[in-house]
Scaffold this motif. Structure first.
Motif, PDB file in Angstrom:
ATOM      1  N   LEU A  27      78.454  26.890   7.061  1.00 49.64           N
ATOM      2  CA  LEU A  27      78.666  25.317   6.588  1.00 49.64           C
ATOM      3  C   LEU A  27      79.408  24.332   7.040  1.00 49.64           C
ATOM      4  N   ASN A  28      80.955  24.258   7.271  1.00 54.49           N
ATOM      5  CA  ASN A  28      81.245  23.151   7.793  1.00 54.49           C
ATOM      6  C   ASN A  28      80.885  22.940   9.324  1.00 54.49           C
ATOM      7  N   ARG A  29      80.218  24.109   9.781  1.00 56.98           N
ATOM      8  CA  ARG A  29      79.886  23.920  11.435  1.00 56.98           C
ATOM      9  C   ARG A  29      78.123  23.043  11.266  1.00 56.98           C
ATOM     10  N   ILE A  30      77.671  23.289  10.370  1.00 53.57           N
ATOM     11  CA  ILE A  30      76.287  22.118   9.885  1.00 53.57           C
ATOM     12  C   ILE A  30      77.138  20.628  10.201  1.00 53.57           C
ATOM     13  N   TRP A  31      77.902  20.470   8.392  1.00 56.53           N
ATOM     14  CA  TRP A  31      78.227  19.414   8.927  1.00 56.53           C
ATOM     15  C   TRP A  31      79.258  18.740  10.233  1.00 56.53           C
ATOM     16  N   CYS A  32      79.852  19.207  10.600  1.00 55.79           N
ATOM     17  CA  CYS A  32      79.851  18.553  12.352  1.00 55.79           C
ATOM     18  C   CYS A  32      79.038  18.578  13.175  1.00 55.79           C
ATOM     19  N   LEU A  33      78.234  19.374  13.398  1.00 58.45           N
ATOM     20  CA  LEU A  33      76.696  19.354  14.279  1.00 58.45           C
ATOM     21  C   LEU A  33      76.432  17.967  13.647  1.00 58.45           C
ATOM     22  N   ASN A  34      75.960  17.977  12.535  1.00 57.79           N
ATOM     23  CA  ASN A  34      75.264  16.908  11.889  1.00 57.79           C
ATOM     24  C   ASN A  34      76.091  15.361  12.461  1.00 57.79           C
ATOM     25  N   GLY A  35      77.058  15.568  12.285  1.00 54.35           N
ATOM     26  CA  GLY A  35      77.702  14.279  12.436  1.00 54.35           C
ATOM     27  C   GLY A  35      77.584  14.131  13.793  1.00 54.35           C
ATOM     28  N   LEU A  36      77.518  15.374  14.675  1.00 56.15           N
ATOM     29  CA  LEU A  36      77.248  15.099  16.071  1.00 56.15           C
ATOM     30  C   LEU A  36      76.099  14.512  16.903  1.00 56.15           C
ATOM     31  N   TRP A  37      75.273  15.220  15.941  1.00 56.78           N
ATOM     32  CA  TRP A  37      73.629  14.763  16.061  1.00 56.78           C
ATOM     33  C   TRP A  37      73.583  13.324  15.796  1.00 56.78           C
ATOM     34  N   ILE A  38      74.066  13.131  15.112  1.00 59.09           N
ATOM     35  CA  ILE A  38      74.044  11.276  14.108  1.00 59.09           C
ATOM     36  C   ILE A  38      74.655  10.466  15.910  1.00 59.09           C
ATOM     37  N   SER A  39      76.337  11.073  15.869  1.00 64.56           N
ATOM     38  CA  SER A  39      76.937  10.323  17.219  1.00 64.56           C
ATOM     39  C   SER A  39      76.426  10.233  18.685  1.00 64.56           C
ATOM     40  N   LEU A  40      75.582  10.639  18.448  1.00 66.00           N
ATOM     41  CA  LEU A  40      75.382  11.612  20.145  1.00 66.00           C
ATOM     42  C   LEU A  40      74.144  10.630  20.168  1.00 66.00           C
ATOM     43  N   ASP A  41      73.508  10.526  19.029  1.00 67.01           N
ATOM     44  CA  ASP A  41      72.039  10.300  19.673  1.00 67.01           C
ATOM     45  C   ASP A  41      71.269  11.061  19.878  1.00 67.01           C
ATOM     46  N   MET A  42      70.771  11.920  19.357  1.00 64.91           N
ATOM     47  CA  MET A  42      69.982  12.428  19.560  1.00 64.91           C
ATOM     48  C   MET A  42      68.964  12.825  19.576  1.00 64.91           C
ATOM     49  N   GLY A  43      68.388  11.873  19.705  1.00 63.41           N
ATOM     50  CA  GLY A  43      67.587  11.227  20.024  1.00 63.41           C
ATOM     51  C   GLY A  43      66.939  10.640  22.327  1.00 63.41           C
ATOM     52  N   LYS A  44      67.049  10.975  22.220  1.00 65.95           N
ATOM     53  CA  LYS A  44      67.839  10.109  23.851  1.00 65.95           C
ATOM     54  C   LYS A  44      68.920  11.570  24.551  1.00 65.95           C
ATOM     55  N   MET A  45      68.362  13.013  23.806  1.00 71.77           N
ATOM     56  CA  MET A  45      69.332  14.466  24.684  1.00 71.77           C
ATOM     57  C   MET A  45      67.459  14.500  24.433  1.00 71.77           C
ATOM     58  N   ASN A  46      67.685  15.976  25.247  1.00 71.30           N
ATOM     59  CA  ASN A  46      66.977  16.511  25.982  1.00 71.30           C
ATOM     60  C   ASN A  46      65.517  17.407  24.694  1.00 71.30           C
ATOM     61  N   SER A  47      64.860  17.710  24.764  1.00 71.18           N
ATOM     62  CA  SER A  47      64.124  18.087  23.508  1.00 71.18           C
ATOM     63  C   SER A  47      64.179  19.748  23.348  1.00 71.18           C
ATOM     64  N   ASP A  48      64.676  20.227  24.365  1.00 71.21           N
ATOM     65  CA  ASP A  48      64.745  21.358  24.140  1.00 71.21           C
ATOM     66  C   ASP A  48      66.314  22.002  23.525  1.00 71.21           C
ATOM     67  N   LEU A  49      67.365  21.095  23.888  1.00 68.02           N
ATOM     68  CA  LEU A  49      68.836  21.299  23.925  1.00 68.02           C
ATOM     69  C   LEU A  49      68.752  20.498  22.015  1.00 68.02           C
ATOM     70  N   LYS A  50      67.719  19.773  21.606  1.00 66.85           N
ATOM     71  CA  LYS A  50      67.675  19.373  20.202  1.00 66.85           C
ATOM     72  C   LYS A  50      67.223  20.072  19.330  1.00 66.85           C
ATOM     73  N   THR A  51      66.060  20.917  20.003  1.00 66.69           N
ATOM     74  CA  THR A  51      64.884  21.773  18.734  1.00 66.69           C
ATOM     75  C   THR A  51      66.061  23.278  19.165  1.00 66.69           C
ATOM     76  N   SER A  52      66.928  23.539  19.977  1.00 62.83           N
ATOM     77  CA  SER A  52      68.184  24.648  19.723  1.00 62.83           C
ATOM     78  C   SER A  52      68.880  24.413  18.675  1.00 62.83           C
ATOM     79  N   TRP A  53      69.470  23.089  19.013  1.00 65.11           N
ATOM     80  CA  TRP A  53      70.658  22.969  17.748  1.00 65.11           C
ATOM     81  C   TRP A  53      69.955  23.430  16.375  1.00 65.11           C
ATOM     82  N   ALA A  54      69.335  22.653  15.846  1.00 65.93           N
ATOM     83  CA  ALA A  54      67.574  22.668  14.411  1.00 65.93           C
ATOM     84  C   ALA A  54      68.345  24.439  14.598  1.00 65.93           C
ATOM     85  N   GLU A  55      67.189  25.138  15.529  1.00 66.70           N
ATOM     86  CA  GLU A  55      67.177  26.413  14.795  1.00 66.70           C
ATOM     87  C   GLU A  55      68.372  26.788  14.591  1.00 66.70           C
TER      88      GLU A  55
END
Length: 289
Positions: A225-253
């Motif tokens: 659960l802590n990993r999820i909240w840290c990864l959520n924070g990274l998702w925001i800060s890295l602007d995942m909208g500009k990241m590779n779609s396969d990478l985003k999908t992997s993170w989400a899954e």
């Protein structure tokens, strides 16, 4: 410390879902916990135990998170509660200033109560919310000194022992707050390059499973659960909208898988687990929005 982050959890839920069936009950509880007399007792206890560093940094830093949540809520009760807890929050902010200036703890990556990065991350949020420039400078300079050149962290080795948080990802949680998105991505390429490599990300996102979900093994559910909240924070800060779609999908899954796995612990009428994993679950979902 669990009581503190459970109060954060109650504030967060009431703030986000004001029409909860339990809303009146939650308000009554918060009125009691946050009344002036009780906060004075808390402050006296913290000041006079363990040289004024009782539950530092973990438990004390959660109180700063409570203050941030209240400050960002347009609610008449929240304004009263914030005023009442302000003496305790001010003391804890001062403790952070003194500690990071005068104590030189081991520059460690920890997934337990002694985690410097977790304390620094919450202190940073408090400093920004309350415009405490002195605290922000101390926190940011400490984080940069500790972790900017820390070296590669193999996240696949976690959790260590009975860690209930991800020491490696907690470091990213403070560094994303002190570095620009461009510098953060550059830093990650050295610190945890697999996180932003679509071909290798699975190696550090894998779930370390156990069939047992109680006693100390429940720590691994908290860890995910802590990993999820840290990864959520990274998702925001890295602007995942500009990241590779396969990478985003992997993170989400993988994050969804972590969530499903961790929930095996909760709601089994085991207070020893529910009293902390419930608030970790809320933070994983809506702690960083």
């Amino acid at each position: 410390h669990s009581s503190v982050h459970n109060h954060w959890c109650l504030v967060k839920l009431l703030k986000r879902y004001p029409n909860l069936p339990e809303a009146d009950q939650i308000r009554k509880k918060l009125h009691l916990s946050f009344n002036t007399a009780n906060i004075e007792k808390e402050l006296d206890f913290v000041q006079n135990n363990e040289y004024g560093l009782f539950e530092f940094p973990y438990g004390q830093s959660w109180l700063l998170k409570v203050a941030v949540e209240l400050a960002e809520w347009e609610d008449s009760d929240a304004k009263i509660w914030l005023k009442n807890i302000s003496p305790l929050a001010a003391y804890i902010a001062h403790a952070h200033k003194w500690y990071w200036r005068n104590i030189i703890p081991e520059k460690t990556v920890s997934g337990s109560h002694d985690s410097p990065s977790m304390g620094l991350a919450f202190a940073h949020d408090f400093a920004v919310t309350f415009n405490d420039e002195e605290l922000r400078k101390i926190v940011d300079s400490t984080a940069l000194e500790y972790y900017l050149k820390y070296g590669r962290k193999d996240l696949s080795e976690e959790p260590i022992g009975y860690d209930f948080m991800s020491g490696g990802l907690l470091v990213t949680d403070i560094m994303r707050k002190v570095l620009s998105p461009k510098k953060l991505k550059k830093w990650l390429k050295t610190y945890a390059p697999e996180l932003i490599d679509k071909k290798r990300v699975a190696s550090v996102m894998q779930i370390k499973k156990t069939e047992k979900h109680d006693e100390y093994e429940a720590h691994w559910d908290g860890y995910h659960l802590n990993r999820i909240w840290c990864l959520n924070g990274l998702w925001i800060s890295l602007d995942m909208g500009k990241m590779n779609s396969d990478l985003k999908t992997s993170w989400a899954e993988h994050m969804n898988g972590m969530w499903d796995y961790a929930q095996e612990s909760i709601g089994k009428d085991n207070y020893d687990i529910d009293h902390w994993l419930s608030s970790f679950s809320v933070f994983a979902l809506i702690g960083y929005e």
